[in-house]
Design a protein around this motif. Sequence first.
Motif, PDB file in Angstrom:
ATOM      1  N   ILE A 264       0.849  -1.202   0.000  1.00 19.00           N
ATOM      2  CA  ILE A 264       0.000   0.000   0.000  1.00 19.00           C
ATOM      3  C   ILE A 264       0.878   1.243   0.000  1.00 19.00           C
ATOM      4  N   GLU A 265       1.856   1.256   0.890  1.00 16.97           N
ATOM      5  CA  GLU A 265       2.743   2.422   1.007  1.00 16.97           C
ATOM      6  C   GLU A 265       3.545   2.644  -0.277  1.00 16.97           C
TER       7      GLU A 265
ATOM      8  N   GLY B 160       2.417   2.198  -3.168  1.00 10.87           N
ATOM      9  CA  GLY B 160       1.504   2.588  -4.239  1.00 10.87           C
ATOM     10  C   GLY B 160       1.297   1.500  -5.266  1.00 10.87           C
TER      11      GLY B 160
ATOM     12  N   ARG C  15      -3.288  -0.315  -6.304  1.00 12.92           N
ATOM     13  CA  ARG C  15      -4.419   0.306  -7.017  1.00 12.92           C
ATOM     14  C   ARG C  15      -4.744  -0.478  -8.289  1.00 12.92           C
TER      15      ARG C  15
ATOM     16  N   ASP D  59      -7.936  -1.295   4.466  1.00  9.25           N
ATOM     17  CA  ASP D  59      -6.758  -0.534   4.029  1.00  9.25           C
ATOM     18  C   ASP D  59      -6.479  -0.773   2.548  1.00  9.25           C
TER      19      ASP D  59
ATOM     20  N   ASN E  52      -9.263   0.820   0.412  1.00  8.90           N
ATOM     21  CA  ASN E  52      -9.079   2.278   0.409  1.00  8.90           C
ATOM     22  C   ASN E  52      -7.898   2.712  -0.450  1.00  8.90           C
ATOM     23  N   ALA E  53      -6.935   1.817  -0.642  1.00  5.94           N
ATOM     24  CA  ALA E  53      -5.785   2.105  -1.505  1.00  5.94           C
ATOM     25  C   ALA E  53      -6.064   1.753  -2.961  1.00  5.94           C
TER      26      ALA E  53
END
Length: 188
Positions: A120-121, A123, A126, A139, A142-143
């Motif tokens: 997630i961090e 990126g 998605r 989480d 939401n990402a």
Amino acid sequence: MSHSKLSNKTVAFLVTDGFEQVELTKSWDAVKAAGATVRLVSIHSGKVQGVHHDEKGEQFDVDSCVGDVSASDFDALVLPGGVFNPDALRVNDEAVDFVRDFFKQLKPVAAICHGPWTLIEAGAVRGRRVTSWPSLKTDLVNAGADWVNEQCVCDQGLVTSRNPDDLPAFCEKVIEEIAEGKHAQQTV
């Protein structure tokens, strides 16, 4: 599985203290048995502390500090889980950059249990279909990820699984993806 299936492949396992030990050891042993060279990378040198859920496990020798290596040194990346491990990795800029670079270089990445927190961090989730430990679902959604509750999910070279019970399927898919190599659609 053939001992030479992953010959000439070098795989990074990125962890820090608090990783779920069996998620490292089972995938490490499987990738190594398939012929790959395996390297333990961490945010600090010396030893890293494994855990068995909430109890201390063994310590493991770190081969390289994340700041001293590059994704270009490896053919693939594996991110074991554990709660503390990815929580510490995702706030370390060098670790996040290291993970992101595997996606930029179109290389296979695998994450199990809480491991996708670091993705997630970076990126990297998605638009991707992923799974994880259930507490990461919100989480990941939401990402921008499409989270599913399945044993093992692969989306353009990104392999994810939910927990240690999924390790047999996870390891099999990880080896398959590393053997395939680069994935044209795996970009961040």
